[in-house]
Design an enzyme around this catalytic site. Structure first.
Site, PDB file in Angstrom:
ATOM      1  N   LYS A 133      -7.593   1.895  -3.163  1.00  0.00           N
ATOM      2  CA  LYS A 133      -7.272   1.440  -2.091  1.00  0.00           C
ATOM      3  C   LYS A 133      -7.139   2.504  -1.046  1.00  0.00           C
ATOM      4  O   LYS A 133      -7.467   2.118   0.114  1.00  0.00           O
ATOM      5  CB  LYS A 133      -5.885   0.492  -1.843  1.00  0.00           C
ATOM      6  CG  LYS A 133      -5.077   0.312  -0.974  1.00  0.00           C
ATOM      7  CD  LYS A 133      -5.987  -0.453  -0.024  1.00  0.00           C
ATOM      8  CE  LYS A 133      -5.609  -1.112   1.913  1.00  0.00           C
ATOM      9  NZ  LYS A 133      -3.958  -2.242   1.874  1.00  0.00           N
ATOM     10  N   LYS A 176      -0.409   5.269   8.772  1.00  0.00           N
ATOM     11  CA  LYS A 176      -0.290   5.622   7.516  1.00  0.00           C
ATOM     12  C   LYS A 176      -0.633   5.900   6.131  1.00  0.00           C
ATOM     13  O   LYS A 176      -0.226   6.357   5.030  1.00  0.00           O
ATOM     14  CB  LYS A 176       1.406   4.033   7.393  1.00  0.00           C
ATOM     15  CG  LYS A 176       2.548   4.467   6.215  1.00  0.00           C
ATOM     16  CD  LYS A 176       2.192   3.627   5.107  1.00  0.00           C
ATOM     17  CE  LYS A 176       1.749   2.487   4.935  1.00  0.00           C
ATOM     18  NZ  LYS A 176       2.068   1.487   3.805  1.00  0.00           N
ATOM     19  N   THR A 190       0.822  -1.135   0.255  1.00  0.00           N
ATOM     20  CA  THR A 190       0.126   0.172  -0.254  1.00  0.00           C
ATOM     21  C   THR A 190       0.801   1.247   0.279  1.00  0.00           C
ATOM     22  O   THR A 190       1.508   1.723   1.020  1.00  0.00           O
ATOM     23  CB  THR A 190      -0.555   0.104   1.321  1.00  0.00           C
ATOM     24  OG1 THR A 190      -1.418  -1.168   1.170  1.00  0.00           O
ATOM     25  CG2 THR A 190      -1.660   1.246   1.537  1.00  0.00           C
TER      26      THR A 190
END
Length: 293
Positions: free
Chosen positions: A171, A239, A96
């Site tokens: 995502k 994050k 990711t």
């Protein structure tokens, strides 16, 4: 078919194992060599001392590392995979990361004569272990066609959503939605307790209606029990949300709820919950409720 897998973290370790079970000849690389050796002892295959050595001769090279910097290191860094990949191979990135680095690596791969697909996953550690991940992909149709059969080793659903970077953008949408859903569920369960209801009984009823969600079905019991060790860590969610905020600056999107939930996750970290599951937003709600009672 020879494949390489770079990064044997909580997700990559079982994903690489599924590739062996699917019949691929697998070579792995991990920064901690002891972990790579343990993986080989469990699954077979081979390990390599560098990403480049792992990628040599591979038809597909897959990666699942931590951040943009980690991804750049295993691809373009010293002894990086891009320097050793053969023509017409494909690199599949399950990290990711930002859409920016996905586009950068896609361009670098094209220049070197091989393909690139950004393919972040959803489903958590359990989904990786069970081979039931949802994979959001970006890249050319030709590159995706090479990558998709390999990813089926651990995918429940796999879909191309556009050119390079599209998987990472999708995502981001996933994480934005999860943030709001988990906070809503945390507030609802805390409200149920404050109102003197049996939260578990309430969930059994409302989970059959419009309030149902994956988080409700899979996390309400551990939330009510105060167990936050399984699943996706708070620090990793923060994050990911940071990546969303950076992208929102570029595209002009407003993310007021996601930003608020990120502040709540910062409070969870201050409670010692950096490695707790993202459902630990409930722990914050319960702390607030106890302080007011």
């Amino acid at each position: 078919m020879r494949v390489a897998f770079l990064g044997l973290g909580a997700m990559g370790y079982p994903m690489a194992g599924h590739l062996v079970r699917a019949g691929y000849n697998v070579v792995v690389f991990n920064r901690t060599a002891e972990k790579a050796a343990r993986w080989v002892s469990e699954h077979g295959g081979k390990s390599a001392p560098t990403p480049a050595r792992a990628a040599e001769g591979a038809d597909a090279v897959l990666a699942c590392v931590g951040r943009d910097a980690d991804l750049r290191a295993v691809t373009l860094g010293e002894d990086g995979a891009f320097g050793a990949m053969k023509k017409d191979a494909v690199f599949v990135d399950h990290t990711t990361a930002s859409a920016t680095i996905a586009r950068e690596l896609a361009a670098a791969a094209k220049e070197r004569g091989f393909g690139f697909v950004d393919a972040p996953v959803s489903g958590g550690e359990q989904g990786a272990k069970n081979g039931q991940l949802t994979i959001m992909c970006g890249g050319s149709e030709a590159d995706y066609a090479k990558a998709e059969p390999v990813m089926q080793a651990y995918a429940r659903q796999c879909r191309r959503l556009g050119e390079a970077g599209s998987g990472q953008l999708a995502k981001m949408v996933n994480q934005i939605c999860i943030a709001g859903v988990v906070q809503g569920l945390s507030e609802g369960l805390s409200f149920a307790r404050a109102a003197g209801l049996d939260p578990a009984a309430v969930v059994e009823v409302i989970s059959k209606g419009a309030a149902q969600s994956w988080q409700m079905e899979n996390r309400y019991e551990t939330m009510l029990a105060g167990q936050f060790d399984p699943g996706f860590a708070v620090e990793l969610m923060r994050k990911d949300l940071g990546i969303c905020f950076d992208e929102a600056k570029r595209n002009g999107a407003e993310l007021p709820v996601a930003r608020l939930v990120d502040e709540f996750y910062a409070e969870v970290e201050a409670m010692g919950g950096k490695r707790w599951d993202t459902s630990s937003l409930f722990a914050r709600m319960e702390k607030l409720r106890r302080e007011k009672s």
